[in-house]
Scaffold this motif. Structure first.
Motif, mmCIF file in Angstrom:
data_model
loop_
_atom_site.group_PDB
_atom_site.id
_atom_site.type_symbol
_atom_site.label_atom_id
_atom_site.label_comp_id
_atom_site.label_asym_id
_atom_site.label_seq_id
_atom_site.Cartn_x
_atom_site.Cartn_y
_atom_site.Cartn_z
ATOM 1 N N ASN A 127 40.571 41.604 43.825
ATOM 2 C CA ASN A 127 40.146 40.946 45.068
ATOM 3 C C ASN A 127 40.155 41.882 46.280
ATOM 4 N N LYS A 128 40.332 43.191 46.047
ATOM 5 C CA LYS A 128 40.378 44.127 47.180
ATOM 6 C C LYS A 128 39.386 45.276 47.019
ATOM 7 N N VAL A 129 38.349 45.056 46.219
ATOM 8 C CA VAL A 129 37.395 46.124 45.921
ATOM 9 C C VAL A 129 36.773 46.707 47.195
ATOM 10 N N ASP A 130 36.424 45.810 48.145
ATOM 11 C CA ASP A 130 35.790 46.272 49.384
ATOM 12 C C ASP A 130 36.726 47.136 50.227
ATOM 13 N N THR A 131 38.011 46.862 50.142
ATOM 14 C CA THR A 131 38.973 47.594 50.976
ATOM 15 C C THR A 131 39.396 48.904 50.321
ATOM 16 N N THR A 132 39.640 48.872 49.004
ATOM 17 C CA THR A 132 40.094 50.096 48.337
ATOM 18 C C THR A 132 38.931 51.036 48.036
ATOM 19 N N GLY A 133 37.743 50.465 47.894
ATOM 20 C CA GLY A 133 36.588 51.287 47.525
ATOM 21 C C GLY A 133 36.531 51.562 46.032
ATOM 22 N N TYR A 134 37.404 50.903 45.268
ATOM 23 C CA TYR A 134 37.420 51.094 43.813
ATOM 24 C C TYR A 134 37.282 49.763 43.108
ATOM 25 N N LYS A 135 36.590 49.794 41.983
ATOM 26 C CA LYS A 135 36.503 48.584 41.175
ATOM 27 C C LYS A 135 37.895 48.260 40.612
ATOM 28 N N TYR A 136 38.000 47.064 40.091
ATOM 29 C CA TYR A 136 39.271 46.580 39.519
ATOM 30 C C TYR A 136 39.752 47.529 38.427
ATOM 31 N N GLU A 137 40.987 48.006 38.559
ATOM 32 C CA GLU A 137 41.566 48.879 37.530
ATOM 33 C C GLU A 137 42.941 48.345 37.142
ATOM 34 N N PRO A 138 42.995 47.416 36.166
ATOM 35 C CA PRO A 138 44.296 46.823 35.810
ATOM 36 C C PRO A 138 45.296 47.846 35.247
ATOM 37 N N TRP A 139 44.811 49.022 34.839
ATOM 38 C CA TRP A 139 45.665 50.021 34.189
ATOM 39 C C TRP A 139 46.289 51.042 35.144
ATOM 40 N N HIS A 140 45.815 51.056 36.409
ATOM 41 C CA HIS A 140 46.207 52.115 37.347
ATOM 42 C C HIS A 140 47.331 51.632 38.272
ATOM 43 N N TYR A 141 48.506 52.269 38.174
ATOM 44 C CA TYR A 141 49.672 51.889 38.986
ATOM 45 C C TYR A 141 50.085 53.034 39.899
ATOM 46 N N ARG A 142 50.581 52.671 41.066
ATOM 47 C CA ARG A 142 50.913 53.662 42.079
ATOM 48 C C ARG A 142 52.359 53.471 42.524
ATOM 49 N N PHE A 143 53.100 54.565 42.639
ATOM 50 C CA PHE A 143 54.475 54.496 43.121
ATOM 51 C C PHE A 143 54.502 54.553 44.646
ATOM 52 N N VAL A 144 55.214 53.593 45.280
ATOM 53 C CA VAL A 144 55.365 53.601 46.743
ATOM 54 C C VAL A 144 56.835 53.404 47.141
ATOM 55 N N GLY A 145 57.719 53.285 46.151
ATOM 56 C CA GLY A 145 59.117 52.963 46.455
ATOM 57 C C GLY A 145 59.314 51.450 46.454
ATOM 58 N N ARG A 146 60.546 50.998 46.191
ATOM 59 C CA ARG A 146 60.773 49.579 45.957
ATOM 60 C C ARG A 146 60.530 48.688 47.175
ATOM 61 N N THR A 147 60.910 49.161 48.376
ATOM 62 C CA THR A 147 60.737 48.307 49.560
ATOM 63 C C THR A 147 59.267 48.013 49.812
ATOM 64 N N ALA A 148 58.461 49.069 49.860
ATOM 65 C CA ALA A 148 57.025 48.886 50.111
ATOM 66 C C ALA A 148 56.381 48.100 48.968
ATOM 67 N N ALA A 149 56.781 48.412 47.730
ATOM 68 C CA ALA A 149 56.191 47.721 46.572
ATOM 69 C C ALA A 149 56.492 46.227 46.645
ATOM 70 N N THR A 150 57.714 45.876 47.065
ATOM 71 C CA THR A 150 58.090 44.467 47.171
ATOM 72 C C THR A 150 57.291 43.784 48.282
ATOM 73 N N GLU A 151 57.166 44.473 49.408
ATOM 74 C CA GLU A 151 56.413 43.892 50.528
ATOM 75 C C GLU A 151 54.941 43.701 50.142
ATOM 76 N N ILE A 152 54.391 44.669 49.434
ATOM 77 C CA ILE A 152 52.989 44.567 49.000
ATOM 78 C C ILE A 152 52.840 43.441 47.971
ATOM 79 N N TYR A 153 53.811 43.375 47.048
ATOM 80 C CA TYR A 153 53.807 42.333 46.007
ATOM 81 C C TYR A 153 53.887 40.943 46.647
ATOM 82 N N ASN A 154 54.810 40.779 47.601
ATOM 83 C CA ASN A 154 54.999 39.468 48.246
ATOM 84 C C ASN A 154 53.816 39.066 49.120
ATOM 85 N N SER A 155 53.202 40.038 49.754
ATOM 86 C CA SER A 155 52.155 39.711 50.731
ATOM 87 C C SER A 155 50.769 39.598 50.107
ATOM 88 N N GLY A 156 50.596 40.187 48.918
ATOM 89 C CA GLY A 156 49.267 40.172 48.305
ATOM 90 C C GLY A 156 48.295 41.139 48.966
#
Ligand SMILES: [Zn+2]
Length: 452
Positions: A413-442
């Protein structure tokens, strides 16, 4: 013709004419038609008078000109005033002990009253950071405002809200709607606006302790209570309880690194890391890579190894890492390879490049160059494709990756913002605090970073 007649009026009568005139006074019968025409109208009299009194005439002319110019100026002024709106008076802004005048047209735009946030930050001692066009005013970690040039929204402590106008941000000014500020500042500042005298007064709120002569400025708080939040980071990550099915204590300094910002590097098509970027803390992965020598930056590698230990402990054993850090030169080789393949099919270099860009990042723009992301595959997959979405690994990652500091980088649901098509296999490390905030906020990483 008229001039000639007037000139005639000035010519002295000849002797013969005077004779005729004298005779006419005595005798009624004399033919007066022989006399020159003498204009006795008021206008002619005035002209004769003016010709005799040149200085007076000049003064009159100058005075008339002055009156005309004054009239014209009055009309122009009135028209401009009408166009500018009813109230064209400049504003007086009082900031503590400071006082300055702001031009009406500078602070009043489209019916919205603006104030300069940079001046307010100077007065209140807020920390100013950011770039030329995006500026952040910080009181403390929990209290900040962020404005972007030309943007009609603003960020209050990680929540995007409507600004009620359009911010003007450059190195010198940061103009934001006055009404926005009065609503966003919960405590610490007092705003008053006198519409009669066009005076804006902004003062620190003070409180006094037992010693009545000592006044201490109140803490400044920004809040979103009177706004509708357009997009926001959940603010309660500090109180979150994380549950793990393995003992992660030995990995925690990597999963939840002290320096939060160290792992928030943004690499996308608009923000390439460039040819020269190479991480210096790469570690070869010790989790399942199908025997390939694959690296990530140290903390990301440790967090990933811990995460895959828990996956295995939760019964997911068919998942391995197929790709992670890719150097710039590796990307160049890969990209050139794609182009050569297309050119072998008969495309021109330009066409081949365009075709390659449809599925591959231009060298220097790939997030894989950061050493912070990786691609997963399972034993059943022959290629990296959306079929990963239907695996137990994907379902587990969707629920648990944030606990290890990883996010799904390119959601559907973020293709327009990321500029990339859906990639269910691609994960990015940002650290737990940011990852949690991103996870919670969508939010996706791009959105998250604009809110910080
Ligand atoms: Zn990838």
């Amino acid at each position: 013709m008229e001039n000639k007649e007037q000139d005639r009026n000035d010519i002295p009568l000849s002797e013969e004419e005077i004779k005729i005139l004298k005779a006419s006074v005595n005798a009624e019968k004399v033919d007066r038609s022989k006399l020159p025409h003498y204009d006795n109208s008021d206008r002619a009299k005035l002209w004769r008078y003016i010709k005799k009194n040149k200085v007076f005439a000049t003064i009159c002319a100058v005075l008339a000109l002055c009156v005309a110019v004054t009239l014209i100026l009055c009309v122009v002024f009135a028209v401009r005033k009408a166009m500018d709106g009813e109230n064209k008076d400049d504003f007086t802004v009082i900031l503590g002990d400071d006082r300055y005048t702001a031009k009406y047209k500078d602070v009043m735009r489209d019916g919205v009253l603006y104030v300069d946030m940079r001046k307010i930050a100077d007065y209140t001692g807020l920390t100013v950071s950011g770039s030329k066009t995006s500026v952040k005013f910080t009181y403390d970690d929990d209290n900040y405002l962020r404005f972007e040039n030309g943007n009609d929204s603003a960020v209050i402590n990680g929540s995007m809200v409507e600004l009620g106008g359009v911010a003007v941000v450059n190195e010198k000014i940061c103009e934001v709607p006055y009404d926005f500020l009065t609503k966003a500042v919960g405590d610490g500042l007092r705003f008053t606006l006198d519409r009669e005298t066009n005076t804006i007064k902004i003062m620190r709120r003070m409180y006094t302790t037992d010693d009545k002569d000592v006044f201490i400025p109140k803490e400044i708080h920004f809040y979103t209570d009177s706004f509708t939040v357009l997009m926001g980071i959940a603010q309660n990550t500090n109180d979150m309880e994380y549950e793990y099915s393995i003992d992660v204590s030995a990995f925690m300094s990597s999963i939840d690194p002290k320096d939060q910002n160290a792992y928030l590097l943004l690499a996308n098509k608009q923000n390439p890391v460039g040819a020269d970027y190479a991480p210096t803390d790469l570690k070869v992965l010790e989790c399942n890579t199908k025997g390939k020598r694959i690296s990530l930056r140290y903390d990301a590698a440790i967090a990933l190894e811990a995460m895959m230990m828990e996956m295995i402990s939760d019964g997911i054993t068919d998942t391995f890492v197929t790709s992670a850090y890719r150097s710039y030169s590796y990307q160049v080789g890969l990209f050139e390879g794609y182009i050569e393949d297309h050119m072998a099919e008969g495309m021109t270099r330009e066409e081949a490049e365009a075709a390659a860009l449809e599925y591959s990042a231009r060298p220097g723009t790939s997030e894989h160059q950061t050493g912070l992301c990786l691609d997963f595959m399972t034993e059943d997959m022959s290629d990296l494709d959306e079929s990963f979405e239907n695996t137990a690994a994907f379902r587990w990652l969707s629920d648990n990756a944030y606990k290890y500091g990883f996010i799904l980088r390119y959601p559907s649901n973020k293709v327009d913002t990321t500029g990339y098509k859906y990639e269910p296999w691609h994960y990015r490390f940002v650290g737990r605090t940011a990852a949690t905030e991103i996870y919670n906020s969508g939010l996706c990483l791009e959105e998250y970073l604009t809110l910080n």
